[in-house]
Design an enzyme around this catalytic site. Structure first.
Site, PDB file in Angstrom:
ATOM      1  N   LYS A 112       0.819  -1.206   0.000  1.00  0.00           N
ATOM      2  CA  LYS A 112       0.000   0.000   0.000  1.00  0.00           C
ATOM      3  C   LYS A 112       0.866   1.275   0.000  1.00  0.00           C
ATOM      4  O   LYS A 112       0.446   2.313  -0.495  1.00  0.00           O
ATOM      5  CB  LYS A 112      -0.913   0.032   1.233  1.00  0.00           C
ATOM      6  CG  LYS A 112      -1.796  -1.193   1.454  1.00  0.00           C
ATOM      7  CD  LYS A 112      -2.923  -1.277   0.464  1.00  0.00           C
ATOM      8  CE  LYS A 112      -4.068  -2.189   0.893  1.00  0.00           C
ATOM      9  NZ  LYS A 112      -3.761  -3.626   0.929  1.00  0.00           N
TER      10      LYS A 112
HETATM   11  C1  PLP Z   1      -4.457  -4.761   0.498  1.00  0.00           C
HETATM   12  C2  PLP Z   1      -3.709  -6.034   0.485  1.00  0.00           C
HETATM   13  C3  PLP Z   1      -3.994  -7.054  -0.450  1.00  0.00           C
HETATM   14  C4  PLP Z   1      -5.142  -6.956  -1.444  1.00  0.00           C
HETATM   15  O1  PLP Z   1      -4.905  -5.973  -2.444  1.00  0.00           O
HETATM   16  P1  PLP Z   1      -6.110  -5.453  -3.364  1.00  0.00           P
HETATM   17  O2  PLP Z   1      -5.525  -4.334  -4.159  1.00  0.00           O
HETATM   18  O3  PLP Z   1      -7.175  -4.977  -2.410  1.00  0.00           O
HETATM   19  O4  PLP Z   1      -6.569  -6.582  -4.203  1.00  0.00           O
HETATM   20  C5  PLP Z   1      -3.197  -8.193  -0.440  1.00  0.00           C
HETATM   21  N1  PLP Z   1      -2.203  -8.351   0.454  1.00  0.00           N
HETATM   22  C6  PLP Z   1      -1.911  -7.399   1.366  1.00  0.00           C
HETATM   23  C7  PLP Z   1      -0.805  -7.639   2.332  1.00  0.00           C
HETATM   24  C8  PLP Z   1      -2.647  -6.217   1.431  1.00  0.00           C
HETATM   25  O5  PLP Z   1      -2.349  -5.271   2.348  1.00  0.00           O
END
Ligand code: PLP
Length: 466
Positions: A112
């Site tokens: 993120k």
């Molecule tokens: C947010 C997240 C995901 C999922 O990603 P999306 O873009 O919502 O599909 C997978 N793994 C981790 C560790 C995350 O923080």
């Protein structure tokens, strides 16, 4: 670039407009009016660029004319300068076919950060020009909250209110949010589940009274700028593995369909992609939708990969819109059916177009544990539960052995160290840059799961929009 809503009824906006708006006013999501396209020669010329410079090349067509190339470069250099690895998203080899793209070298240990470090700077840049004030309200099951708080802490003209379910996030996740001391950061621990917190946030977005006084925006992946930033690392990985002269497949641990949709965007921009593997845990609505056409939500079952514990994947609407001929009226009707019945069928056109690029796999807890053991025993790598689900899917998707498969490592194993220890017997250490996380004082407000109380709290601390 101009952006249009997937539901056809909201005004078209420029890049600055979609960044500040988040959701479109007709309830849809913004997508570029058309996909910018690079030739193979243009992609070849990107080989060997530093990450921030590659980011400028890939993102420039999306941000003009809201940003100049020099403005974009300055923001990208600042954002990616905060990563602990010089390559920003380094690629590691597992075996002859399999690779790991490490996306967790940012300040809060999950992918993120790649998008939110940029988004925080974009907010500040655009707000400085308008003199307005922004109020970010979000609900988090852990990773988005910490990344968003890190990205905007101490920034002018932005307040952030982040709701997390009290007692239901990992200790590392909670401390990454609650130990940030900045006057514009408000952590709220809500009595209830993530869904309860999320429902209160949605209610606040639709609360006309709140919206007349405050300019409220979202930082989850309905915000186009987040997806745009994630397109870059698909180019980065493919270029290292022989792209554009060789196709590459990607396996993506998926929740809200944001990360894997960024891979779809990369393919539309001309990057040769063999397949995008959508990896889900037992909350498998996307696997069912892609394999049978049935998009119907059940109830969420908690797993060791909580960031993928999701039943409604917001960004799937962007794919259905693009694969369904970009018909906003039809899309609005399809989503109306889904929102009232919690179920819908993909059209034949949507299924066929999606199947050309996507495949999917569901991974249960035992398979996840085995994937973690395989990585540890064969490659000496400790991987997190989300990444393990991606790796399991990658190794069982039946991709031609001549095609490299890149699994996206979405979180650092230390972020989910209890689950990792249970699966591998080894407790991953927090990276040195997290240093004193467990010594720092925490600050958060505990509130009941009552909308009026939460709203009153936000109103007594937020700054009006002008
Ligand atoms: C947010 C997240 C995901 C999922 O990603 P999306 O873009 O919502 O599909 C997978 N793994 C981790 C560790 C995350 O923080």
């Amino acid at each position: 670039m101009e952006y249009i809503s997937t539901r056809g009824a909201a005004p078209a906006l420029d890049f600055a407009g979609v960044t500040m708006a988040g959701l479109a006013s007709d309830g849809g999501l913004y997508v570029p009016r058309e996909w910018p396209r690079f030739s193979a020669d243009e992609i070849r010329a990107m080989r060997g660029l530093p990450y921030a410079e590659l980011a400028v090349r890939v993102m420039l067509p999306f941000v003009q004319p809201s940003l100049t190339e020099d403005e974009l470069r300055a923001l990208a250099q600042e954002a990616y300068g905060r990563f602990a690895h010089a390559a920003v998203t380094p690629l590691k080899q597992f075996d002859e076919q399999h690779w790991l793209l490490e996306l967790f070298h940012g300040p809060t240990l999950a992918f993120k950060d790649v998008a939110l470090q940029l988004l925080g700077r974009l907010f500040e840049h655009f707000l400085a020009k308008t003199d307005a004030h922004l109020t970010i309200v979000g609900a988090t099951s852990g990773d988005t909250g910490s990344a968003a708080i890190d990205a905007v802490a101490g920034r002018e003209r932005v307040d952030i209110f982040m709701l997390h379910p009290n007692g239901r996030v990992s200790d590392v996740q909670r401390r990454q949010m609650t130990t940030v001391r900045a006057p514009n950061v408000y952590n709220i621990a809500i009595d209830g589940s993530f869904d309860d917190a999320q429902a209160m946030v949605k209610r606040m977005f639709n609360d006309a009274e709140v919206n007349t006084r405050y300019r409220i925006t979202a930082v989850n992946s309905i915000n186009w700028a987040r997806l745009m930033a994630q397109v870059v690392y698909y180019f980065a990985a493919a270029l290292q593995l022989g792209g554009p002269d060789r196709k590459v497949a990607f396996s993506v641990p998926t929740g809200n369909f944001g990360d894997v949709f960024a891979g779809y965007v990369a393919a539309q921009m001309g990057l040769p992609v063999e397949k995008l593997i959508v990896a889900t845990n037992i909350n498998d609505i996307l696997h069912r939708a892609l394999s049978t056409g049935d998009y119907s939500a059940g109830t969420v079952t908690p797993t060791a990969a909580p960031s993928m514990d999701i039943q409604v994947s917001s960004n799937f609407e962007r794919l259905l819109f693009d694969c369904g001929g970009r018909d906003g009226v039809a899309m609005a009707e399809q989503m109306r059916v889904f929102e009232t019945t919690k179920a819908m069928q993909l059209t034949n056109a949507q299924r066929e177009k999606a199947a050309a690029l996507f495949t999917s796999a569901r991974c249960d807890g035992d398979e996840m544990t085995r994937a973690m053991a395989w990585a540890k025993n064969n490659c000496g790598e400790i991987i997190d539960p989300h990444t393990a689900i991606g790796l399991h899917a990658a190794r069982h998707a039946g991709i031609d052995p001549a095609v490299p498969v890149v699994t996206l490592a979405t979180a650092h194993p230390a972020k989910f160290r209890d689950a990792v220890e249970r699966a591998t017997g080894q407790r991953p250490a927090l990276p040195a840059r997290m240093g004193d996380l467990f010594e720092r004082a925490e600050s958060y407000t505990e509130l009941p799961g009552d909308y009026d109380v939460v709203r009153a709290f936000v109103e007594s601390h937020a700054t009006p929009s002008q």
